[in-house]
Design an enzyme around this catalytic site. Structure first.
Site, PDB file in Angstrom:
ATOM      1  N   ASN A  10     -41.554  -2.318  31.494  1.00 12.71           N
ATOM      2  CA  ASN A  10     -41.200  -4.097  31.006  1.00 12.71           C
ATOM      3  C   ASN A  10     -39.663  -4.552  30.353  1.00 12.71           C
ATOM      4  OD1 ASN A  10     -44.065  -4.819  31.279  1.00 12.71           O
ATOM      5  ND2 ASN A  10     -44.068  -4.249  28.753  1.00 12.71           N
ATOM      6  N   GLY A  38     -41.276  -1.284  27.580  1.00 10.16           N
ATOM      7  CA  GLY A  38     -42.649  -1.149  28.077  1.00 10.16           C
ATOM      8  C   GLY A  38     -43.187  -0.217  27.721  1.00 10.16           C
ATOM      9  N   GLY A  40     -44.910   2.415  28.720  1.00  8.98           N
ATOM     10  CA  GLY A  40     -45.113   3.867  29.346  1.00  8.98           C
ATOM     11  C   GLY A  40     -43.441   4.467  29.414  1.00  8.98           C
ATOM     12  N   ALA A  41     -42.608   3.177  30.067  1.00 14.55           N
ATOM     13  CA  ALA A  41     -41.210   3.314  30.277  1.00 14.55           C
ATOM     14  C   ALA A  41     -40.398   4.119  28.317  1.00 14.55           C
ATOM     15  CB  ALA A  41     -40.192   2.326  30.282  1.00 14.55           C
ATOM     16  N   GLU A 135     -51.177  -0.455  29.121  1.00 16.62           N
ATOM     17  CA  GLU A 135     -50.658  -1.387  29.857  1.00 16.62           C
ATOM     18  C   GLU A 135     -50.661  -1.929  30.850  1.00 16.62           C
ATOM     19  OE1 GLU A 135     -47.504  -3.157  26.617  1.00 16.62           O
ATOM     20  OE2 GLU A 135     -46.769  -1.722  27.808  1.00 16.62           O
ATOM     21  N   THR A 216     -51.989   6.783  13.460  1.00 17.56           N
ATOM     22  CA  THR A 216     -50.612   6.119  12.968  1.00 17.56           C
ATOM     23  C   THR A 216     -50.819   5.326  12.073  1.00 17.56           C
ATOM     24  OG1 THR A 216     -49.805   4.390  15.083  1.00 17.56           O
ATOM     25  CG2 THR A 216     -49.569   7.328  14.683  1.00 17.56           C
ATOM     26  N   GLY A 218     -48.535   3.829   9.982  1.00 13.43           N
ATOM     27  CA  GLY A 218     -46.964   3.027  10.228  1.00 13.43           C
ATOM     28  C   GLY A 218     -46.444   3.712   8.827  1.00 13.43           C
ATOM     29  N   GLY A 221     -47.885   6.783   7.436  1.00 10.50           N
ATOM     30  CA  GLY A 221     -47.430   7.828   8.225  1.00 10.50           C
ATOM     31  C   GLY A 221     -48.265   8.157   9.268  1.00 10.50           C
ATOM     32  N   ASP A 248     -44.555   3.918  20.191  1.00 12.51           N
ATOM     33  CA  ASP A 248     -44.281   4.557  21.307  1.00 12.51           C
ATOM     34  C   ASP A 248     -42.938   5.805  21.269  1.00 12.51           C
ATOM     35  OD1 ASP A 248     -45.732   2.931  23.177  1.00 12.51           O
ATOM     36  OD2 ASP A 248     -44.339   1.589  23.246  1.00 12.51           O
TER      37      ASP A 248
HETATM   38  O1  RIB Z   1     -44.770  -1.187  22.328  1.00 10.30           O
HETATM   39  C1  RIB Z   1     -43.834  -1.434  22.451  1.00 10.30           C
HETATM   40  C2  RIB Z   1     -43.542  -2.274  23.828  1.00 10.30           C
HETATM   41  O2  RIB Z   1     -44.496  -2.810  23.581  1.00 10.30           O
HETATM   42  C3  RIB Z   1     -42.569  -2.796  24.133  1.00 10.30           C
HETATM   43  O3  RIB Z   1     -41.337  -2.100  24.764  1.00 10.30           O
HETATM   44  C4  RIB Z   1     -43.266  -3.791  25.046  1.00 10.30           C
HETATM   45  O4  RIB Z   1     -42.638  -3.894  26.237  1.00 10.30           O
HETATM   46  C5  RIB Z   1     -44.876  -3.940  25.030  1.00 10.30           C
HETATM   47  O5  RIB Z   1     -44.599  -3.168  25.743  1.00 10.30           O
END
Ligand code: RIB
Length: 312
Positions: A10, A38, A40-41, A135, A216, A218, A221, A248
């Site tokens: 994203n 995003g 995944g990214a 997603e 998780t 926050g 921990g 992520d």
């Molecule tokens: O987890 C954070 C991500 O959630 C953001 O980068 C946004 O793109 C959404 O996918």
């Protein structure tokens, strides 16, 4: 050794505000940014920066954002050969609002991510770790986890955002990672409780003795739960500036550590300490992809906090 991530890509449009708007309220942005993101990214970049050879499988639009996101992933050291530009689609876009305490709200317009098809994920023969989130279509993740491997990969599912249909993936998952919001949804609870004790209920989501589920929490921990054991590792005490992508980062860093260890599986404590430290560092910088820390920074941070972020 390789981490292969199948997931979303994203463009994050981030508005910084004093306080998140309530329903019906209009607030003015203090600052606006366009940053790569995003789930995944973000996880792919987090794994690559944490030292893993990493490949991304995903879909972008045939637009400037798609080119930009692919360049951003490559620049972070992620192999993008399996990132496909989908004709007629727009690159996924996340509309993100962050307040001065680092709390956020996110709305995702899926765009090309919704076009990730089972046939597009069939390129994972050399994966040691396969990681996915939600997603992208559940069908694509199911195919990714089922793809006949040359060797048995560890399948890591970050079941975020919560999608009830995805519960059918849990049986073919080796490491399941959820936060307290997602846990409440999957357990069918109306109230979410961010306590280590409440996280033990995650045990009902796994069905095999060799499965691991991580919750998780926050600032509290993370908890690693197995059929016959559980461990709570507190968070490192940092003041978050921006929590976007911290979850992520936790997932990507954990996958890199799993990959690095190979057959000598690290302890659950060691996994959580490393992933918690990476996530803590991620909250110190704005945005998701740009905030992912290097392995050397994570290790230095852990060494600098010998009495914190360890199991009690
Ligand atoms: O987890 C954070 C991500 O959630 C953001 O980068 C946004 O793109 C959404 O996918």
């Amino acid at each position: 050794m390789a981490v292969v991530v199948a997931g979303s890509i994203n463009v994050d449009l981030i508005q910084s505000v004093d306080a998140l708007p309530r329903p019906g309220e209009t607030v003015l942005a203090l600052q606006s940014e366009r940053l790569p993101g995003g789930k995944g990214a973000n996880q792919a970049v987090a794994a690559a920066r944490a030292g893993a050879q990493t490949r991304m499988i995903g879909a972008v639009g045939e637009d400037e954002s798609g080119v930009w996101m692919t360049e951003q992933l490559s620049a972070a050291g992620v192999d993008t050969l399996a990132v496909v530009a989908v004709e007629g689609a727009a690159t996924g876009t996340a509309y993100i609002t962050v307040d001065t305490s680092g709390e956020n709200q996110i709305i995702v317009a899926s765009g090309a991510n919704a076009a990730l098809a089972p046939a597009m994920v069939d390129t994972v023969a050399d994966a040691d770790i396969r990681v996915a989130q939600l997603e992208v279509p559940v069908e694509a993740v199911a195919a990714f986890f089922a793809a006949s491997p040359g060797k048995q990969a560890v399948r890591v599912l970050n079941a975020a955002p919560a999608v009830l249909e995805a519960k059918r993936l849990f049986a073919s998952t080796d490491v399941l990672i959820v936060n307290q919001h997602e846990l409440a949804v999957y357990l069918g609870q109306h109230e979410e409780r961010a306590t280590p004790q409440a996280a033990l209920a995650a045990r009902t989501l796994i069905s095999r003795d060799d499965q691991l589920v991580i919750v998780t929490l926050g600032a509290s921990g993370a908890v690693a739960v197995r059929a016959g054991s559980a461990v709570h590792v507190p968070a490192f005490p940092v003041v978050p500036r921006d929590a976007v992508g911290a979850g992520d980062c936790f997932v990507g860093a954990l996958c890199a550590m799993l990959d690095r260890a190979g057959d000598a599986r690290p302890t659950d404590e060691a996994l959580l300490i490393f992933a918690n430290a990476a996530a803590a560092l991620c909250t110190q910088k704005p945005g998701a992809v740009p905030a992912m820390p290097l392995r050397s920074d994570v290790e230095a941070f852990i060494a600098a906090h010998p009495n914190e972020g360890r199991p009690i």
